[in-house]
Design a protein around this motif. Structure first.
Motif, PDB file in Angstrom:
ATOM      1  N   MET A 235      20.477  32.976   8.440  1.00 33.59           N
ATOM      2  CA  MET A 235      20.874  33.009  10.206  1.00 33.59           C
ATOM      3  C   MET A 235      21.578  32.182  10.825  1.00 33.59           C
ATOM      4  O   MET A 235      22.194  32.486  11.812  1.00 33.59           O
ATOM      5  CB  MET A 235      19.719  32.632   9.976  1.00 33.59           C
ATOM      6  CG  MET A 235      18.132  33.856  10.078  1.00 33.59           C
ATOM      7  SD  MET A 235      16.576  33.641  10.736  1.00 33.59           S
ATOM      8  CE  MET A 235      16.065  32.602   9.600  1.00 33.59           C
ATOM      9  N   LEU A 236      22.070  31.100  10.218  1.00 30.04           N
ATOM     10  CA  LEU A 236      22.716  30.131  10.415  1.00 30.04           C
ATOM     11  C   LEU A 236      24.662  30.608  10.378  1.00 30.04           C
ATOM     12  O   LEU A 236      24.689  30.439  11.644  1.00 30.04           O
ATOM     13  CB  LEU A 236      22.851  28.735   9.194  1.00 30.04           C
ATOM     14  CG  LEU A 236      22.036  27.755   9.976  1.00 30.04           C
ATOM     15  CD1 LEU A 236      22.158  26.760   8.567  1.00 30.04           C
ATOM     16  CD2 LEU A 236      21.470  27.227  10.905  1.00 30.04           C
ATOM     17  N   GLN A 237      24.445  31.243   9.329  1.00 29.10           N
ATOM     18  CA  GLN A 237      26.347  31.689   9.598  1.00 29.10           C
ATOM     19  C   GLN A 237      26.740  32.756  11.192  1.00 29.10           C
ATOM     20  O   GLN A 237      27.318  32.219  11.451  1.00 29.10           O
ATOM     21  CB  GLN A 237      26.455  33.371   8.354  1.00 29.10           C
ATOM     22  CG  GLN A 237      26.714  31.286   7.577  1.00 29.10           C
ATOM     23  CD  GLN A 237      27.768  30.959   7.863  1.00 29.10           C
ATOM     24  OE1 GLN A 237      28.728  30.900   7.792  1.00 29.10           O
ATOM     25  NE2 GLN A 237      27.969  30.098   6.525  1.00 29.10           N
ATOM     26  N   GLU A 238      24.779  33.835  11.404  1.00 32.84           N
ATOM     27  CA  GLU A 238      25.092  34.438  12.096  1.00 32.84           C
ATOM     28  C   GLU A 238      25.170  33.925  13.311  1.00 32.84           C
ATOM     29  O   GLU A 238      25.793  34.002  14.587  1.00 32.84           O
ATOM     30  CB  GLU A 238      24.081  35.741  11.487  1.00 32.84           C
ATOM     31  CG  GLU A 238      23.138  36.540  12.807  1.00 32.84           C
ATOM     32  CD  GLU A 238      24.684  37.922  12.821  1.00 32.84           C
ATOM     33  OE1 GLU A 238      24.766  38.255  13.146  1.00 32.84           O
ATOM     34  OE2 GLU A 238      25.192  37.336  11.421  1.00 32.84           O
ATOM     35  N   ASP A 250      36.710  27.703  18.052  1.00 34.65           N
ATOM     36  CA  ASP A 250      36.404  27.062  17.682  1.00 34.65           C
ATOM     37  C   ASP A 250      35.140  26.002  18.367  1.00 34.65           C
ATOM     38  O   ASP A 250      35.048  24.911  18.302  1.00 34.65           O
ATOM     39  CB  ASP A 250      37.903  26.167  18.491  1.00 34.65           C
ATOM     40  CG  ASP A 250      39.464  26.642  17.625  1.00 34.65           C
ATOM     41  OD1 ASP A 250      39.120  26.383  16.689  1.00 34.65           O
ATOM     42  OD2 ASP A 250      39.805  25.667  18.756  1.00 34.65           O
ATOM     43  N   ALA A 251      34.645  27.117  18.609  1.00 32.85           N
ATOM     44  CA  ALA A 251      32.515  26.867  19.625  1.00 32.85           C
ATOM     45  C   ALA A 251      32.068  25.998  18.579  1.00 32.85           C
ATOM     46  O   ALA A 251      31.853  26.231  16.867  1.00 32.85           O
ATOM     47  CB  ALA A 251      32.339  27.887  19.793  1.00 32.85           C
ATOM     48  N   ASN A 252      31.649  24.655  18.788  1.00 32.06           N
ATOM     49  CA  ASN A 252      30.307  24.307  17.905  1.00 32.06           C
ATOM     50  C   ASN A 252      29.420  24.597  17.609  1.00 32.06           C
ATOM     51  O   ASN A 252      28.493  25.010  19.039  1.00 32.06           O
ATOM     52  CB  ASN A 252      30.844  22.730  18.020  1.00 32.06           C
ATOM     53  CG  ASN A 252      30.186  21.538  17.076  1.00 32.06           C
ATOM     54  OD1 ASN A 252      29.600  22.503  15.987  1.00 32.06           O
ATOM     55  ND2 ASN A 252      29.608  20.881  17.353  1.00 32.06           N
ATOM     56  N   VAL A 253      28.489  24.667  17.506  1.00 30.51           N
ATOM     57  CA  VAL A 253      27.114  24.299  16.708  1.00 30.51           C
ATOM     58  C   VAL A 253      26.342  23.356  16.440  1.00 30.51           C
ATOM     59  O   VAL A 253      26.392  22.451  15.357  1.00 30.51           O
ATOM     60  CB  VAL A 253      26.764  26.145  15.741  1.00 30.51           C
ATOM     61  CG1 VAL A 253      25.070  26.593  16.259  1.00 30.51           C
ATOM     62  CG2 VAL A 253      27.611  27.285  16.342  1.00 30.51           C
ATOM     63  N   VAL A 254      25.036  23.313  16.974  1.00 27.45           N
ATOM     64  CA  VAL A 254      24.499  22.054  16.990  1.00 27.45           C
ATOM     65  C   VAL A 254      22.947  22.238  17.114  1.00 27.45           C
ATOM     66  O   VAL A 254      22.405  22.672  17.460  1.00 27.45           O
ATOM     67  CB  VAL A 254      24.257  20.612  17.792  1.00 27.45           C
ATOM     68  CG1 VAL A 254      26.334  19.966  18.033  1.00 27.45           C
ATOM     69  CG2 VAL A 254      24.609  21.132  19.498  1.00 27.45           C
ATOM     70  N   ALA A 288      27.365  25.440   6.503  1.00 24.60           N
ATOM     71  CA  ALA A 288      27.385  26.440   6.982  1.00 24.60           C
ATOM     72  C   ALA A 288      29.096  26.493   8.214  1.00 24.60           C
ATOM     73  O   ALA A 288      29.685  27.555   8.099  1.00 24.60           O
ATOM     74  CB  ALA A 288      26.074  26.610   8.003  1.00 24.60           C
ATOM     75  N   LEU A 289      29.570  25.832   8.850  1.00 27.56           N
ATOM     76  CA  LEU A 289      30.454  25.548   9.714  1.00 27.56           C
ATOM     77  C   LEU A 289      31.519  25.555   8.963  1.00 27.56           C
ATOM     78  O   LEU A 289      32.199  25.702   9.298  1.00 27.56           O
ATOM     79  CB  LEU A 289      30.015  23.825  10.521  1.00 27.56           C
ATOM     80  CG  LEU A 289      29.007  24.349  11.865  1.00 27.56           C
ATOM     81  CD1 LEU A 289      28.723  23.035  12.624  1.00 27.56           C
ATOM     82  CD2 LEU A 289      29.197  25.324  13.194  1.00 27.56           C
ATOM     83  N   ALA A 290      31.602  24.536   7.345  1.00 28.54           N
ATOM     84  CA  ALA A 290      33.066  23.909   6.763  1.00 28.54           C
ATOM     85  C   ALA A 290      32.981  25.972   6.352  1.00 28.54           C
ATOM     86  O   ALA A 290      34.029  26.325   6.158  1.00 28.54           O
ATOM     87  CB  ALA A 290      32.191  23.300   5.840  1.00 28.54           C
ATOM     88  N   ASN A 291      31.722  26.654   5.779  1.00 29.56           N
ATOM     89  CA  ASN A 291      32.247  27.918   4.997  1.00 29.56           C
ATOM     90  C   ASN A 291      32.169  28.921   5.900  1.00 29.56           C
ATOM     91  O   ASN A 291      33.700  29.519   6.136  1.00 29.56           O
ATOM     92  CB  ASN A 291      30.821  28.379   4.678  1.00 29.56           C
ATOM     93  CG  ASN A 291      30.456  27.698   3.336  1.00 29.56           C
ATOM     94  OD1 ASN A 291      31.034  27.087   2.514  1.00 29.56           O
ATOM     95  ND2 ASN A 291      28.615  26.919   3.613  1.00 29.56           N
ATOM     96  N   GLN A 292      32.186  28.815   7.743  1.00 32.76           N
ATOM     97  CA  GLN A 292      32.702  29.907   9.229  1.00 32.76           C
ATOM     98  C   GLN A 292      34.680  29.348   9.098  1.00 32.76           C
ATOM     99  O   GLN A 292      35.064  29.851   8.564  1.00 32.76           O
ATOM    100  CB  GLN A 292      32.363  29.299   9.526  1.00 32.76           C
ATOM    101  CG  GLN A 292      32.647  29.740  11.075  1.00 32.76           C
ATOM    102  CD  GLN A 292      31.833  31.526  10.227  1.00 32.76           C
ATOM    103  OE1 GLN A 292      31.001  31.720   9.743  1.00 32.76           O
ATOM    104  NE2 GLN A 292      31.825  32.482  11.690  1.00 32.76           N
ATOM    105  N   GLU A 293      34.718  28.304   9.239  1.00 32.25           N
ATOM    106  CA  GLU A 293      36.028  27.150   9.033  1.00 32.25           C
ATOM    107  C   GLU A 293      37.051  27.821   7.681  1.00 32.25           C
ATOM    108  O   GLU A 293      37.830  28.404   8.202  1.00 32.25           O
ATOM    109  CB  GLU A 293      35.946  25.826   9.466  1.00 32.25           C
ATOM    110  CG  GLU A 293      35.239  25.200  10.336  1.00 32.25           C
ATOM    111  CD  GLU A 293      35.348  24.369  10.481  1.00 32.25           C
ATOM    112  OE1 GLU A 293      35.992  23.638  10.155  1.00 32.25           O
ATOM    113  OE2 GLU A 293      35.434  22.912  11.756  1.00 32.25           O
ATOM    114  N   SER A 294      36.119  27.429   7.039  1.00 32.37           N
ATOM    115  CA  SER A 294      37.371  28.132   5.170  1.00 32.37           C
ATOM    116  C   SER A 294      37.236  29.795   5.600  1.00 32.37           C
ATOM    117  O   SER A 294      38.559  30.318   5.249  1.00 32.37           O
ATOM    118  CB  SER A 294      37.156  27.402   4.306  1.00 32.37           C
ATOM    119  OG  SER A 294      35.535  27.972   4.154  1.00 32.37           O
TER     120      SER A 294
END
Length: 299
Positions: A235-238, A250-254, A288-294
């Motif tokens: 769900m975080l990835q989604e 490049d949008a961030n999620v917090v 999850a953010l690191a996985n998305q960027e990779s």
């Protein structure tokens, strides 16, 4: 002289029907075809689906999960207070005083008095943690509707994005995401374009309104028996993907500071389980953010 055969025969050996013949034939055992019962058992497994919810009934079920997670905080807070060393020391001291002040040393009387002290101890903890129930009941549909600076519903803003995980027809996970446009104070071109697009109508203008913004997770929970199984991470990835589709690559999620489970009703010294859970959630989001960027770099 014949020697023993050192290589075993792996398949069944069937000799010829004629007694006089010395020849033999080897047959290979075939794998049995899957039975219809096994296929039916696989068909009975419900599918696991995950994505942005569009139906109102599904969103209501997701909000019920969020409300349940707030109510479950009462159990966590109660457990923390019951087994806190300071409270346990006070309980032990009270039991010792009652035992010493009983002149007759009657076992039945001592047990009655000590049971009363323990019940008072538990009822006091129940009283201090009872506020979580009305908080859970107060979570309504308007919670996902943005408000303006005056605390009134903002007619120009859209409601929060609700992401759900369903196992068959059962809602097992929910995430509430709010898209935040770029602030005008930033003085950026994206903020100016966002402000101008807000006055326009249409889906294109609505998408441009959030360009340069970011996503804020206001709630994130799964059913107890499905936790630590990867549903929350999916769900975080989604949520990250939904944010970057609207706000940019490049949008961030917090996590929101005032998320659904952020209110603590007991003293801070009893909130260690909640702080630990928040740290774990922050680490999961960073992963999850690191996985998305990779994944974007591989593309």
């Amino acid at each position: 002289m014949s020697s023993n055969v050192s290589t075993p025969v792996l398949g069944p050996v069937a000799k010829a029907a004629n007694k006089g013949s010395s020849s033999s034939t080897t047959t290979t055992a075939k794998n049995p075809a899957p039975s219809n019962e096994a296929v039916d058992e696989l068909d009975d497994i419900p599918p696991l689906t995950l994505g942005v919810l569009t139906e109102r009934d599904d969103k209501v079920d997701a909000l019920k999960l969020v409300a349940d997670s707030i109510a479950q905080q009462r159990q966590t807070a109660s457990r923390s207070m019951v087994f806190h060393p300071l409270n346990m020391a006070g309980l032990a001291a009270a039991l010792g005083v009652v035992y010493q002040l009983n002149p007759n040393r009657d076992i039945g009387m001592n047990l009655t008095l000590m049971s009363g002290i323990v019940m008072t101890y538990l009822m006091t903890i129940r009283y201090f943690t009872a506020q979580y129930i009305p908080m859970a009941e107060g979570l309504k549909w308007d919670w996902i509707l943005p408000v303006n600076d005056d605390g009134e519903l903002d007619p120009d803003a859209e409601e929060d994005t609700v992401i759900g995980a369903k196992y068959g027809d059962e809602m097992i996970g929910a995430l509430v995401l709010r898209l935040v446009p770029p602030t005008p104070e930033a003085g950026s071109a994206a903020a100016a374009a966002s402000t101008n697009s807000r006055k326009k109508k249409g889906s294109t203008a609505a998408n441009n309104y959030y360009k340069g913004g970011h996503g804020v997770i206001r709630a994130w929970t799964t059913i107890l028996r499905y936790r630590r199984r990867g549903v929350g991470g999916d769900m975080l990835q989604e949520a990250i993907q939904a944010t970057r589709d609207r706000c940019g690559e490049d949008a961030n999620v917090v996590f929101a500071e005032n998320h659904a489970n952020s209110i603590m009703v007991v003293h801070e010294m009893f909130n260690r389980p909640f702080r630990k859970a928040e740290q774990w959630a922050t680490t999961a989001l960073e992963k999850a953010l690191a996985n998305q960027e990779s994944a974007q770099q591989k593309r």
